[in-house]
Design an enzyme around this catalytic site. Structure first.
Site, mmCIF file in Angstrom:
data_model
loop_
_atom_site.group_PDB
_atom_site.id
_atom_site.type_symbol
_atom_site.label_atom_id
_atom_site.label_comp_id
_atom_site.label_asym_id
_atom_site.label_seq_id
_atom_site.Cartn_x
_atom_site.Cartn_y
_atom_site.Cartn_z
ATOM 1 N N CYS A 423 -6.767 -19.169 29.660
ATOM 2 C CA CYS A 423 -8.186 -18.824 29.648
ATOM 3 C C CYS A 423 -8.450 -17.432 30.214
ATOM 4 O O CYS A 423 -9.350 -16.726 29.742
ATOM 5 C CB CYS A 423 -8.980 -19.865 30.417
ATOM 6 S SG CYS A 423 -8.454 -20.073 32.135
ATOM 7 N N HIS A 467 -10.696 -22.475 35.516
ATOM 8 C CA HIS A 467 -11.025 -21.920 34.199
ATOM 9 C C HIS A 467 -11.720 -20.572 34.384
ATOM 10 O O HIS A 467 -12.291 -20.277 35.442
ATOM 11 C CB HIS A 467 -11.942 -22.889 33.442
ATOM 12 C CG HIS A 467 -12.071 -22.615 31.989
ATOM 13 N ND1 HIS A 467 -10.996 -22.508 31.140
ATOM 14 C CD2 HIS A 467 -13.175 -22.409 31.200
ATOM 15 C CE1 HIS A 467 -11.410 -22.277 29.908
ATOM 16 N NE2 HIS A 467 -12.734 -22.204 29.920
ATOM 17 N N ASP A 483 -17.645 -19.063 26.055
ATOM 18 C CA ASP A 483 -16.271 -19.393 26.437
ATOM 19 C C ASP A 483 -15.355 -19.062 25.260
ATOM 20 O O ASP A 483 -15.219 -19.871 24.320
ATOM 21 C CB ASP A 483 -16.164 -20.873 26.802
ATOM 22 C CG ASP A 483 -14.823 -21.213 27.434
ATOM 23 O OD1 ASP A 483 -13.914 -20.361 27.401
ATOM 24 O OD2 ASP A 483 -14.686 -22.332 27.971
#
Length: 669
Positions: A423, A467, A483
């Site tokens: 991520c 994350h 995201d």
């Protein structure tokens, strides 16, 4: 003169020392255990006559070796680890000079203090249960060092000591509960810094390729959340910790300059102050409470934006929530968030300048890509969609084991060469491309999702849920969460990290979390975690606010007078409980008249220098006394004969025998 400690008492003492030191070995140097075993073996050899008592020079040499070992262990001074190691070293060496009960009692009292000291390292339920066991053994040792040679076998003596130890501790339990519930909760007056290896855990204040995927390989707990209403959907659970604005070509940080916690608080208060007027409330409120584990960092992870919060916290213009001090103990936060609220419809200049800055050079291929996509799209939303489409359409892969990106041009290397990342890679490169087109954007780090515990009805967020995502500012909408990881691995936010990397088989393969595939074992694991959560929430999390709420529920309107009256009443109940359990209210059995007279007979002879030993029969003692006092021999012999007759051959006229004993006793006196 102090009484000597017995061999059995010394065994009890060493057992207590071993139990006390054992849990510290998870945090402190392992050589402390051999030191204790060495000291114990030496002392036992001295007691058995196989070795000599260590002299002063030997003791000084051993202390020097211990301090040298402490210095070579690399512990920082001053720190909790260094001070605890020094105390444990003295605790172990003290057994070398234990010869009397007084010395053993000193060691045991230090042991009680060390049991409490271990709670500075962990306050988990397991640590509390182990501390209870340590208290039982220490109290058993306190009983054991007081004992002399008895007629009991070793097994009987151990059982007796343990039963007495448990009984004594149970008697203290009511008083402990009253003190815990009603004693004022004061903040610590002083603190020692933790060791660097223990001071910080979890999400950091900077992000470089490879940082977050390290957390993703850890099953440690980050925090637990209990929702007061409807639980948000899994893909909506974005727990914001902090915002990273500055990129130096490889690493993302909060600001160009690094700040410690104290300096950061000043920056947020003076330059990036929390502004509730910048929020347009819309959507449903999400009330919840979270208990954060010890991390050594001040970051608190919330559903942004958080409008209502209770606790000693600080908020910033980037909608972060952080504690005033680094978390050195579990921290309870009660909050109300509005995830759908509009934030910063008008972007302040200070935040805009932070959100558009890029390094003056480097990553030329990425900059060229941004310019080309901007020419092809021509507006911010279309440009953002084009960047996300590139992630979806190009052969990008989501992996826990991405290749290295080097020290320069890391964005270029990821976007055009490796195309394999976690991520942090996607969030960082996405924000770089957005800023390259002149659109304000920033990296947000925290946690996403969590594991729902059906048994306890709460959400457990672990380190592997760490994350990174992005926020892009859009005119008329304010900050919008995007995201980019979803473009590559949408299962990450819908089902969690385990589903996203299922093909790799790399998700905590060697961890207890692999047991989740077995339903009944997973149920046991969640039940155990539920008990842990209850311990955290109602015992460790019992602070001044919880105490005030409890007192208000008990007393109605809180007042010092009412509280004092309640505590005094509880103390009276505890005192009565002690009187009953200790047998202090029972009347002593009345002494038989002949026994009372014989006791006075022995006391009268003792004044004349003739002392009866406990094992002497009345006839034997009478013969000895008559030999020393021939003038009173007849009185002594007759008194003894009458006494034995009353005891062993009683007649109907017992009162006459008692009167005769009184007459003879008067003659003796």
């Amino acid at each position: 003169m102090q009484k000597q400690i017995t061999y059995t008492g010394m065994i009890w003492l060493f057992a207590a020392q071993f139990i006390v030191i054992l849990p510290f070995l998870f945090h402190l140097p392992l050589w402390l255990l051999p030191v204790l075993l060495f000291a114990a073996a030496w002392r036992l050899r001295v007691l058995s006559g196989a070795a000599m008592q260590p002299g002063n020079m030997t003791k000084v040499a051993l202390i020097g070796l211990g301090i040298a070992g402490l210095l070579l262990s690399g512990l920082r001074f001053p720190s909790l680890d260094a001070m605890a190691t020094l105390l444990l070293l003295g605790f172990a060496f003290k057994s070398l000079e234990v010869t009397q009960r007084r010395d053993a009692i000193v060691v045991i009292f230090i042991g009680y203090f060390l049991v409490a000291l271990h709670f500075l390292y962990t306050q988990a339920l397991g640590a509390a249960l182990y501390a209870t066991l340590s208290m039982v053994i220490l109290t058993g040792a306190l009983v054991g060092v007081q004992q002399t040679i008895t007629e009991f076998s070793t097994g009987q003596q151990v059982r007796f000591n343990l039963r007495l130890s448990v009984f004594m501790l149970l008697q203290c339990l009511p008083l402990m509960l009253v003190i815990f519930v009603f004693a004022p909760r004061f903040a610590p007056l002083w603190s020692l810094p933790l060791a660097p290896t223990q001071a910080k855990s979890g999400v950091s204040d900077r992000m470089a390729p490879g940082d977050i995927e390290k957390l993703a390989k850890s099953g440690d707990l980050a925090f637990r959340v209990t929702f007061k209403g409807k639980r948000p959907a899994q893909h909506e659970l974005y727990w914001q910790g902090l915002v990273l604005n500055h990129f130096d070509g490889r690493e993302w940080r909060q600001f160009e300059q690094d700040y410690d916690t104290y300096q950061l608080k000043s920056v947020l208060l003076n330059h990036y102050r929390w502004n509730p007027d910048a929020i347009h409330v819309q959507g449903e409120a999400v009330p919840y409470e979270a208990i954060y584990e010890t991390s050594g960092q001040p970051w608190l992870f919330t559903l942004a934006p958080t409008l209502e919060v209770t606790g000693d916290v600080l908020r910033g213009a980037d909608y972060r929530v952080m504690a005033q001090q680094a978390l050195q103990a579990p921290f309870l936060l009660k909050a109300v968030s509005y995830p759908d609220a509009q934030r910063d419809a008008v972007l302040p200049d200070t935040l805009r300048s932070l959100a558009v800055t890029l390094p003056p050079s480097g990553d030329t291929r990425s900059r060229a890509l941004a310019q080309r996509l901007w020419r092809e799209t021509g507006n911010p939303q279309a440009y953002i969609d084009a960047v996300l489409a590139r992630f979806r359409e190009q052969p990008f892969a989501y992996t826990l084991n991405p290749p290295g990106l080097g020290e320069s041009d890391t964005v270029d290397t990821f976007l055009f060469d490796s195309q394999r990342g976690f991520c942090a890679h996607y969030a960082g490169s996405f924000v770089f491309l957005i800023r390259a087109a002149g659109i304000p954007a920033r990296v947000v780090v925290g946690y996403q999702g969590g594991e729902w515990n059906d048994a306890g009805q709460y959400l457990a967020v672990h380190q592997y849920d760490a994350h990174a995502w992005a926020e892009v500012w859009q005119a008329g909408r304010g900050w919008v969460r995007i995201d980019p990881t979803n473009a590559v691995a949408p299962s990450r936010t819908e089902q969690g990290l385990e589903a996203a990397v299922q093909a790799e088989g790399t998700f905590l393969a060697d961890s207890i979390f692999s047991l989740r595939k077995i339903a009944w074992l997973n149920g046991i694991r969640q039940q155990v975690d539920t008990v842990q959560y209850g311990w955290r929430r109602w015992v460790v999390g019992y602070d001044r606010a919880e105490q005030a709420a409890l007192l208000k529920s008990l007393l109605g309107t809180f007042s010092i007078g009412r509280t004092a009256l309640l505590v005094a009443g509880l103390f009276a109940v505890i005192g009565l409980f002690w009187l009953l359990t200790l047998g202090m209210t029972q009347r002593q059995a009345q002494e038989a008249p002949e026994q009372r007279l014989y006791r006075r007979f022995c006391e009268a002879l003792a004044k004349r220098g003739i002392v009866r030993e406990p094992g002497d029969a009345p006839g034997v003692f009478a013969a000895q006394a008559a030999a020393h006092l021939p003038a009173l021999a007849n009185v002594i012999q007759e008194f003894t004969q009458v006494y034995e007759g009353v005891c062993y051959a009683p007649t109907a006229d017992g009162q006459a025998a008692t009167r005769r004993l009184k007459t003879l006793l008067a003659k003796l006196r």
